[in-house]
Enzyme design. Sequence first.
Site: not given
Ligand SMILES: NC(=O)c1ccc[n+]([C@@H]2O[C@H](COP(=O)([O-])OP(=O)(O)OC[C@H]3O[C@@H](n4cnc5c(N)ncnc54)[C@H](O)[C@@H]3O)[C@@H](O)[C@H]2O)c1
Length: 273
Positions: A17-19, A38, A77, A157, A170, A203, A205
């Site tokens: 999902r997400g990014q 994932d 994982d 980030s 973090y 972002v 998500t």
């Molecule tokens: N959303 C924001 O505002 C934001 C801002 C800066 C950076 N980020 C970074 O962007 C990246 C993506 O985040 P997102 O916003 O899409 O979040 P999200 O939570 O929507 O997606 C993250 C995905 O990573 C998977 N995940 C988590 N731990 C895991 C593990 N141990 N093994 C395998 N998969 C795992 C989750 O199941 C999830 O599907 C992350 O590294 C996050 O730190 C996010």
Amino acid sequence: MTDRLAGKVAFITGAARGQGRAHALRMAGEGADILAVDLAAPLPPAVPYDSATPDDLDETAKLVEATGRRIRTAVADIRDPDALRTAVDDTVADWGRLDIIVANAGICIPETWDAITPGSFRDVMDINVTGTWNTVVAGAQHIIDAGRGGSIILISSAAGMKMQPFMVHYTASKHAITGMARALAAELGRHNIRVNSVHPGPVNTPMGTTDMAAAIAHAIATYPQLANMNTPFLSGWVSEPEDVADAVCWLASDESRYVTAAQIPVDQGITQY
Ligand SMILES: NC(=O)c1ccc[n+]([C@@H]2O[C@H](COP(=O)([O-])OP(=O)(O)OC[C@H]3O[C@@H](n4cnc5c(N)ncnc54)[C@H](O)[C@@H]3O)[C@@H](O)[C@H]2O)c1
């Protein structure tokens, strides 16, 4: 879309999902086949937003297939190097190559410094730092062996360039990713493998849901003077996953062939504020 990644294979973590899903779709739209990995299971207990599910990963697969490209999915994982290695080795055995790694999976736990527990600190470091390392190690040798070069993109980030209060673990983990990308870029450069980090601001998500916003607001209330630290220059405060995917896709493509060891912010300007 063009065919900027035609014939290439991309390994993306956190792709349910997400990014991560946006990266998979963007790269497939440019002609890449995708290995999408994932956890798709409950995140550590202190994480204040919903976890991804196997259905989410299946949805990513359907969306990629609709672009006409191939996708393999693996529930794994990133803390488990053997599981990652199996997913990547099987993919390379089937498809014959690996060109791009996007180490995107991560977690975020907003809490004041004195609310961080040994468990929440360890979870953030194990997933964000060691998991990112495991992701690179699972794929890099395949890219080296093929001798064609490649691109490795680590998702850090804004907290990995500036800093973000109320999430010391973090911030530490995302700074570690920034350093990891720079040091890897130096050693992998002789194989024509570029390594860069991407630094999103907020972002839209599941990581940024209302539960997350509430947890951040709760932490800020303990020290309101720090509330404006993420003020953007631009009028929009929150980007879409596709905005980050555009930058990641550019880094994956030959259009950035002389870009390595760089930190690419997609952050509305907040790291400069
Ligand atoms: N959303 C924001 O505002 C934001 C801002 C800066 C950076 N980020 C970074 O962007 C990246 C993506 O985040 P997102 O916003 O899409 O979040 P999200 O939570 O929507 O997606 C993250 C995905 O990573 C998977 N995940 C988590 N731990 C895991 C593990 N141990 N093994 C395998 N998969 C795992 C989750 O199941 C999830 O599907 C992350 O590294 C996050 O730190 C996010």
